[in-house]
Enzyme design. Sequence first.
Site, short mmCIF file in Angstrom:
data_model
loop_
_atom_site.label_atom_id
_atom_site.label_comp_id
_atom_site.label_asym_id
_atom_site.label_seq_id
_atom_site.Cartn_x
_atom_site.Cartn_y
_atom_site.Cartn_z
CG ASP A 206 -36.38 -96.23 72.30
OD1 ASP A 206 -38.16 -97.27 71.56
OD2 ASP A 206 -35.82 -96.80 72.36
CB SER A 207 -38.29 -93.22 67.45
OG SER A 207 -37.21 -93.65 67.66
N GLY B 69 -35.49 -96.27 66.70
CA GLY B 69 -34.21 -95.40 65.41
C GLY B 69 -32.89 -95.83 66.71
CG PHE B 70 -29.72 -94.85 70.33
CD1 PHE B 70 -29.43 -94.10 70.04
CD2 PHE B 70 -29.56 -96.40 71.30
CE1 PHE B 70 -28.25 -94.84 70.84
CE2 PHE B 70 -28.65 -96.55 72.11
CZ PHE B 70 -27.78 -95.45 71.69
CG ASP C 288 -33.40 -89.44 66.92
OD1 ASP C 288 -33.83 -90.65 67.21
OD2 ASP C 288 -33.01 -88.95 68.30
CD GLN D 94 -30.39 -86.98 67.30
OE1 GLN D 94 -28.45 -86.47 67.89
NE2 GLN D 94 -30.65 -87.43 67.77
N GLY E 26 -28.33 -87.79 70.83
CA GLY E 26 -27.40 -87.81 70.71
C GLY E 26 -25.61 -87.58 71.25
CG ASP F 75 -33.51 -92.28 78.45
OD1 ASP F 75 -32.83 -94.53 78.39
OD2 ASP F 75 -33.27 -91.67 78.18
CB CYS G 252 -30.46 -96.46 101.16
SG CYS G 252 -31.24 -97.48 99.20
CB CYS H 85 -33.86 -99.63 98.90
SG CYS H 85 -31.98 -100.48 98.96
CB CYS I 111 -29.85 -100.27 102.32
SG CYS I 111 -29.01 -100.09 100.38
CG HIS J 113 -29.03 -99.83 96.67
ND1 HIS J 113 -29.51 -98.81 97.89
CD2 HIS J 113 -27.56 -99.09 95.99
CE1 HIS J 113 -28.31 -98.17 97.70
NE2 HIS J 113 -26.90 -98.58 97.13
#
Lengths: 395, 395
Positions: free
Chosen positions: B101-102, B104-105, B155, B210, B237, B287, B325, B327, B330, B356
Site C-alpha cells: 500500500d502507499s 496513506g491509510f 490517496d 475514492q 475508502g 486484502d 477443511c 489445513c 484441522c 486455519h
Amino acid sequence: MGRPFDKAQGTPFRFTLRATDGAARLGEFETPHGLVHTPAFMPVGTQGAVKATLHRDLIDSGAEIVLGNTYHLFLRPGDELIARRGGLHRFIGWNRPLLTDSGGFQVFSLAERRTITEEGAEFQSHLDGSRHQLTPERAVDIQARLGSDVAMVLDECLAYPATHEAAAESMQRSVRWASRCRARLERLRAEPPPGVTVSNAGQAQFGIVQGGVFADLRRESADATVAIGFEGYAIGGLSVGEPIDQMYAVVQETAARLPVAAPRYLMGAGTPEDLVECVARGIDMFDCVMPTRNARNGQLFTSQGRINIKNAAQAEDDRPVDPACGCYTCTHHSRAYLRHLYLAGEMTAGALNTLHNLTFYLDTMKRIREAIQLGTFERFRQEFLRLSGDSRTNS
Amino acid sequence: MGRPFDKAQGTPFRFTLRATDGAARLGEFETPHGLVHTPAFMPVGTQGAVKATLHRDLIDSGAEIVLGNTYHLFLRPGDELIARRGGLHRFIGWNRPLLTDSGGFQVFSLAERRTITEEGAEFQSHLDGSRHQLTPERAVDIQARLGSDVAMVLDECLAYPATHEAAAESMQRSVRWASRCRARLERLRAEPPPGVTVSNAGQAQFGIVQGGVFADLRRESADATVAIGFEGYAIGGLSVGEPIDQMYAVVQETAARLPVAAPRYLMGAGTPEDLVECVARGIDMFDCVMPTRNARNGQLFTSQGRINIKNAAQAEDDRPVDPACGCYTCTHHSRAYLRHLYLAGEMTAGALNTLHNLTFYLDTMKRIREAIQLGTFERFRQEFLRLSGDSRTNS
C-alpha cells in the site's frame, strides 16, 4: 538393575545399548509410541505444546520425544479432562513418545505457596490460588491419566546450597516417596482402582537420584533407587545453581553407579556444552527449556557460538544464523530479517528462532550419536567445545 | 483502459480475463515474481510478516500474493535498509508476488499526529514520535525501494461519514495525487534520480477510486483515475463503517465503470461473505486483516459459520474446527486442544488459528474461482451464504 523388568506387567519399554565410546553410550528405547534414539534431547512442552512450535516442526527438527509438565496440565485443562480425551497423546495430537515429570519440581518452586510433609506436598495454584495436594500416589495417578510413555516418580527438589544434613533427610524422603510411587504403579498395572483411568497401559516409570552435591548421599540414593527397581533412572537436583564442575562431577559419579541396562536421564540440563560433557559422563537423556526460552529472548545457538539477534551487528547481515544449519529458518531467512521481526515484536520471531535453536540442539544430539557410533566421540567433543567456546562472546 | 500498457516501460504486469459468470470474473495477472489467480485474497504482512505465520504456511494455504504495509516498513526497518538488502522480497525471503500500500491509510489513521496539505501528509511516527513527510512522490519512491510487484498510489482516506462537499474535495485531491504518483513512477521507469533505488524494475502501479458513498463522486473519480492510466484499479475508502448494503452498492457501480481489461481491487475488505458478494459485483482482489486478527482473538471461520474457540462448548469437543477443511490445524488438532492452547496463552494458539483462518479464506477464493469457471457462481454464492449465515451465532 535392582529388579528384572517384568514384561507381564505390560510395558513394552525396553532399553538397548548399541555401542559405547568411553563412558558415552549409544542406545535406544522402545515405548508404546515408538522408538527413541539415545543420547536424546527432549524439547519441553510445558502445557501440552512446545512454545512457539507446531508439532510438525518438532518432527522436522528431529525430536523423537517431548516432555510435558504434570503440574501445568493437572491445573489446566486437568488430568481428568485429558483422560476423557484418551490421554495426552490424543489430546495434543502427538503420537510419538512423551515423558511427563511428576509435578514436584514446579510445586517446590512455588516457595511460599506450598508446604511439604511426609505425606506429600500441599500447594496453591499459581493460576487461581486453589489448594491441591500432591502425594507420591497422586503423582502416579495423574500421570496414569495423562498416559505418557515415561512417568517420573515424585521427588523432593532441594534448593542449592543445602547442608549435608538437609540433603540427606530430603534424599531419604525422596527414596521413600519413590518406593510409594512404584507400589502405586504396580497397583495400577495390576488393577486400577475406581477413579483412576490408565490412558497408557505401557507407561514406564523412572526413579530419580537425589543427594545434592554430596557424593556419599548420591551413592546412597542411587543404590536405594536402583533397589526399588525402575525402567530408567534420572539424576535430579542439578542445574540449580551449583558450580558447573561440581555438576559434572556428580553426574559422572552417579551415572557410573547406575545400571548399564537402563537409560540415564539428567533432568533440566542444559547448555549445548552441558549435553556434550554429560554424554561424555554416561548420560542418555536430557530436557531443558533453554533452546526454546532463549529463542524467544533472541539468543540463538550456532556451531560457532551464540548470537544475540537483537544486536545492531545483525541489522544488515544477510547471512543465515548458522551457515552449517539446514533448518527452515537458516535456509529461508537472514539475520537481518530475524532481527527486524524480533524488534518489531512479531510472533514469527519466536517461531523462527525456536525452530532454529531446537534444530541446533537436536542436530547436536544426532552428531553425538554418530560420533559414538564411529568411536570418535572424544574428538567430536574437543572440536565442539573449541568452536562454541571460541566464539561465546561473538557478536 | 485510459492508456494502453507500454511494455517498453519494463513491467511484465499483464492481466488476462479467463471467464466471466454474471459480473464475477475469473482471471490472472503476471508479475515479476509469478502469476496470481483472481479473484485473489492477499493476506496482510504488515511488517514484512503475516502475523503468527511462516511463509511456508502461506504457501501451503494457497496464498499467491501478500500485502506489505509501506508505513510500517518505512519506519522500521526503513525502506533504504530494505533496498540495500535487494528489496522486500529478498529481505523477507518471499519470492512470490507482493503488493504494497502507499502508507496513506496508516498515516491518515494517526488522527492527531498528522496534518494534510496539497503537498502531502506530515506525520509523527507512532514508534518514536519522529516527524516525517509522505508526499505522492515519496510514496512512489519508498515503494520503488521496497520493490513490490504492485505499488499503490497515495490517496486521501476520508473518515465515514463525510459530507458530499468534503468527499468531493478529498476525492479531487486524490486524483491530483494519483497523477503525481504516475508521473513520478514514469520518471523512475525512465531513469531513477540519484538516491532512489528501484528494487523491482517490473513494478506495476494501481490507481485508487475514492468518493465516499456518493455515486456521482465515485463515477467522477473512476473516470479521472482511469484517464491517468494504471495497470490496475482499486476501490478505496470502503469498509470504514458505512452500512454493508451501501458498500455493496458502491462496489457494484464503481466496478462496472472500471476497464474490463484491468484488475479491480477492493481495499481492506472483508468478511468471507463480503468476498463472495463483491466477487459477484466484479471485484478481483481483496486484502483484510480479519482472518489473521480474528484468529489471534480466538474467532475461527468455518464452512458452517464462526466459532469462538474460547467458549466452554469447545472444552471437550474432539472434532476439528471445520471437518470440511484440509489445513494442518484441522487435520491434526481438536477444538478442545485449540481451546486449551488459547486459554493457556500459548503462542501456538495464534499460529494454529491463523493457519486455519487463512486456509478458510484462500479455500473460499479457490472455490469462487472454480464456480466461475464452471458457470455455477450464483449457486455457489447462495449456498455459501446460506451455510455461513445459518450458523453465524453457532456456539
